[in-house]
Design a protein around this motif. Structure first.
Motif, mmCIF file in Angstrom:
data_model
loop_
_atom_site.group_PDB
_atom_site.id
_atom_site.type_symbol
_atom_site.label_atom_id
_atom_site.label_comp_id
_atom_site.label_asym_id
_atom_site.label_seq_id
_atom_site.Cartn_x
_atom_site.Cartn_y
_atom_site.Cartn_z
ATOM 1 N N TYR A 35 0.806 -1.226 0.000
ATOM 2 C CA TYR A 35 0.000 0.000 0.000
ATOM 3 C C TYR A 35 0.838 1.274 0.000
ATOM 4 N N TYR A 36 2.145 1.176 0.286
ATOM 5 C CA TYR A 36 2.982 2.375 0.336
ATOM 6 C C TYR A 36 3.694 2.639 -1.002
ATOM 7 N N GLN A 37 3.413 1.812 -1.997
ATOM 8 C CA GLN A 37 4.074 1.986 -3.296
ATOM 9 C C GLN A 37 3.493 3.194 -4.053
ATOM 10 N N GLY A 70 7.737 -3.680 -2.974
ATOM 11 C CA GLY A 70 7.748 -3.241 -1.579
ATOM 12 C C GLY A 70 9.204 -3.104 -1.206
ATOM 13 N N VAL A 71 9.542 -3.324 0.067
ATOM 14 C CA VAL A 71 10.962 -3.277 0.447
ATOM 15 C C VAL A 71 11.492 -4.697 0.631
ATOM 16 N N HIS A 72 12.804 -4.787 0.809
ATOM 17 C CA HIS A 72 13.496 -6.071 0.729
ATOM 18 C C HIS A 72 12.948 -7.134 1.680
ATOM 19 N N GLY A 95 15.390 -0.890 0.772
ATOM 20 C CA GLY A 95 15.550 -1.533 2.085
ATOM 21 C C GLY A 95 14.626 -0.900 3.099
ATOM 22 N N CYS A 96 14.726 -1.335 4.336
ATOM 23 C CA CYS A 96 13.926 -0.718 5.402
ATOM 24 C C CYS A 96 14.873 -0.356 6.538
ATOM 25 N N PRO A 97 15.055 0.940 6.803
ATOM 26 C CA PRO A 97 15.976 1.349 7.872
ATOM 27 C C PRO A 97 15.615 0.739 9.228
ATOM 28 N N MET A 98 14.318 0.585 9.478
ATOM 29 C CA MET A 98 13.930 0.007 10.779
ATOM 30 C C MET A 98 14.394 -1.452 10.878
ATOM 31 N N ALA A 99 14.191 -2.223 9.806
ATOM 32 C CA ALA A 99 14.620 -3.627 9.824
ATOM 33 C C ALA A 99 16.135 -3.700 10.034
ATOM 34 N N ILE A 123 6.999 -8.309 11.873
ATOM 35 C CA ILE A 123 7.265 -8.840 10.526
ATOM 36 C C ILE A 123 8.200 -7.924 9.725
ATOM 37 N N ASN A 124 8.273 -6.658 10.111
ATOM 38 C CA ASN A 124 9.188 -5.702 9.458
ATOM 39 C C ASN A 124 10.606 -5.951 9.958
ATOM 40 N N SER A 125 11.206 -7.039 9.518
ATOM 41 C CA SER A 125 12.535 -7.432 9.990
ATOM 42 C C SER A 125 13.149 -8.360 8.941
ATOM 43 N N TYR A 180 13.087 2.065 15.188
ATOM 44 C CA TYR A 180 11.872 2.833 14.849
ATOM 45 C C TYR A 180 11.808 3.050 13.337
ATOM 46 N N CYS A 181 10.623 3.356 12.864
ATOM 47 C CA CYS A 181 10.429 3.646 11.443
ATOM 48 C C CYS A 181 10.690 5.136 11.221
ATOM 49 N N ASN A 182 11.685 5.448 10.411
ATOM 50 C CA ASN A 182 12.054 6.855 10.172
ATOM 51 C C ASN A 182 10.873 7.673 9.668
ATOM 52 N N THR A 183 10.002 7.027 8.906
ATOM 53 C CA THR A 183 8.891 7.760 8.299
ATOM 54 C C THR A 183 7.794 8.052 9.328
ATOM 55 N N HIS A 184 7.275 7.014 9.975
ATOM 56 C CA HIS A 184 6.198 7.239 10.955
ATOM 57 C C HIS A 184 6.675 8.088 12.138
ATOM 58 N N ASP A 185 7.957 7.952 12.465
ATOM 59 C CA ASP A 185 8.492 8.687 13.607
ATOM 60 C C ASP A 185 8.612 10.199 13.334
ATOM 61 N N PRO A 208 0.350 2.608 14.838
ATOM 62 C CA PRO A 208 1.131 2.539 16.091
ATOM 63 C C PRO A 208 2.647 2.566 15.896
ATOM 64 N N GLU A 209 3.144 2.663 14.659
ATOM 65 C CA GLU A 209 4.585 2.895 14.458
ATOM 66 C C GLU A 209 4.930 4.369 14.723
ATOM 67 N N CYS A 210 3.899 5.217 14.891
ATOM 68 C CA CYS A 210 4.163 6.618 15.227
ATOM 69 C C CYS A 210 4.562 6.707 16.709
ATOM 70 N N VAL A 268 6.317 10.113 3.986
ATOM 71 C CA VAL A 268 6.652 9.455 2.720
ATOM 72 C C VAL A 268 7.894 8.593 2.953
ATOM 73 N N CYS A 269 7.770 7.300 2.712
ATOM 74 C CA CYS A 269 8.922 6.415 2.904
ATOM 75 C C CYS A 269 9.760 6.417 1.617
ATOM 76 N N PRO A 270 10.953 7.018 1.640
ATOM 77 C CA PRO A 270 11.754 7.099 0.413
ATOM 78 C C PRO A 270 12.153 5.727 -0.111
ATOM 79 N N ASN A 271 12.251 4.748 0.779
ATOM 80 C CA ASN A 271 12.652 3.394 0.366
ATOM 81 C C ASN A 271 11.559 2.735 -0.464
ATOM 82 N N MET A 272 10.324 2.947 -0.047
ATOM 83 C CA MET A 272 9.193 2.391 -0.799
ATOM 84 C C MET A 272 9.098 3.031 -2.192
ATOM 85 N N LYS A 273 9.490 4.304 -2.256
ATOM 86 C CA LYS A 273 9.316 5.044 -3.513
ATOM 87 C C LYS A 273 10.466 4.815 -4.497
HETATM 88 S S1 SF4 Z 1 7.552 2.884 6.114
HETATM 89 FE FE1 SF4 Z 1 8.996 2.558 7.787
HETATM 90 S S2 SF4 Z 1 8.821 0.404 8.314
HETATM 91 FE FE2 SF4 Z 1 7.898 0.686 6.262
HETATM 92 S S3 SF4 Z 1 9.582 0.295 4.849
HETATM 93 FE FE3 SF4 Z 1 9.566 2.485 5.197
HETATM 94 S S4 SF4 Z 1 11.039 2.755 6.887
HETATM 95 FE FE4 SF4 Z 1 10.512 0.587 6.839
#
Ligand code: SF4
Length: 312
Positions: A35-37, A70-72, A95-99, A123-125, A180-185, A208-210, A268-273
């Motif tokens: 959904y974040y694509q 999605g991410v890796h 990638g996902c910085p949080m993972a 699951i985000n790992s 933590y998730c850089n985006t939600h945080d 709840p990642e915020c 906006v998650c730059p990794n997803m984009k």
């Molecule tokens: S939104 Fe957050 S948890 Fe999801 S991929 Fe991006 S950085 Fe990782």
């Protein structure tokens, strides 16, 4: 000039979509999109969903090739649950910085310090972390999973914000990893207070990642899928959204008569984009990059995912 550029882009996308349809048939491929694509990817997907729904879809499909947009770590979960299929990802840099905030060595150290604790992993790992885990969870079932675990002490990785939310709904002692998730945080109380003042009729829906103090302000708190469901069924006409902005695609599709305002432009998650339509077509053309998970890691990681599936 701008109109011309837009027209050219639309024409390019039309050609790319045609090529994609052809390639999908040739390769017997399915496109799964988070959904974040970007909208241009969600538009052409066979299925849209959150990481868990898409991993389940990957396990169920008859297609031989899965393109995971999605991410890796999401591609890895698909490969773990569908080991005999080829899993492609449009750009391996997604990638996902949080993972990445948790590593095996660090986790093993905490496990050694708390020998009676069980490890519950979001699951985000990465697959390596899932392989070190007793049971996985999603943001939708985290509380149920924790309460189902036969231990009083839980090592929780990697998201501290989700961990904090879950701790409020369980009596178990949680040792919470500092990821933590850089985006939600990015979302702050100030952002939400300002938005609520500007749109007093709107409901604030939040993931709840915020940060905990932001989550506390939510009229509805839930996973991405839960937020989508809630907004679809609510009688409200206006929402302030506290999750990644790609969800706007599905929100508007479900409820074209409602208004969705993102709580800040930084959601906006730059990794997803990193993924786009052009790369999606290219990865099916070249059949790369492919996701690979070493079988010994995949087997262990699969057990932690399957244990989660057994939790009612
Ligand atoms: S939104 Fe957050 S948890 Fe999801 S991929 Fe991006 S950085 Fe990782």
């Amino acid at each position: 000039m701008e109109a011309l550029a837009l027209e050219r882009k639309a024409e390019q996308n039309r050609e790319l979509r045609e090529r994609l349809t052809q390639l999908k048939k040739e390769r017997n491929a399915i496109i799964l999109a988070h959904y974040y694509q970007r909208d241009e990817i969600q538009e052409v997907a066979d299925f849209r969903g959150d990481s868990f729904l898409l991993a389940q879809k990957a396990a169920q499909t008859d297609a031989e090739v899965i393109v995971f947009c999605g991410v890796h770590f999401m591609g890895e979960s698909a490969k773990i649950l569908a080991p005999n299929k080829t899993v492609l990802i449009p750009d391996e840099r997604a990638g996902c910085p949080m993972a990445d905030m948790v590593n095996v060595e660090g986790l093993r150290k905490v496990k050694a310090e708390h020998p009676k604790a069980k490890v519950v992993t979001y699951i985000n790992s990465s697959a390596e972390i899932k392989a070190e885990t007793d049971i996985c969870c999603t943001s939708a079932n985290a509380v149920r999973v924790i309460n189902s675990v036969d231990a009083d002490e839980i090592i929780w990785v990697p998201d501290k914000n989700l961990g904090h939310y879950v701790q409020q709904h369980t009596d178990k002692k949680m040792i919470i990893w500092e990821g933590y998730c850089n985006t939600h945080d990015m979302l702050t109380v100030k952002d939400v207070v300002e938005m609520k003042a500007k749109y007093p009729e709107a409901e604030f829906v939040v993931h709840p990642e915020c940060r905990p103090e932001v989550v506390e302000l939510g009229d509805f708190i839930g996973s991405t899928t839960a937020i989508l469901e809630y907004c679809k069924n609510s009688t409200s006409k206006q929402f302030i959204v506290g999750t990644e902005d790609g969800t706007g695609y599905q929100l508007r599709l479900d409820s074209p008569d409602k208004e969705f305002i993102f709580a800040t432009k930084f959601l906006v998650c730059p990794n997803m984009k990193v993924n786009n339509l052009k790369k999606l077509v290219k990865c099916l053309e070249t059949m790369s990059p492919q996701i690979y998970v070493p079988p010994v890691i995949a087997d262990k990681a699969r057990s932690s995912l399957e244990r989660m599936l057994q939790v009612k």
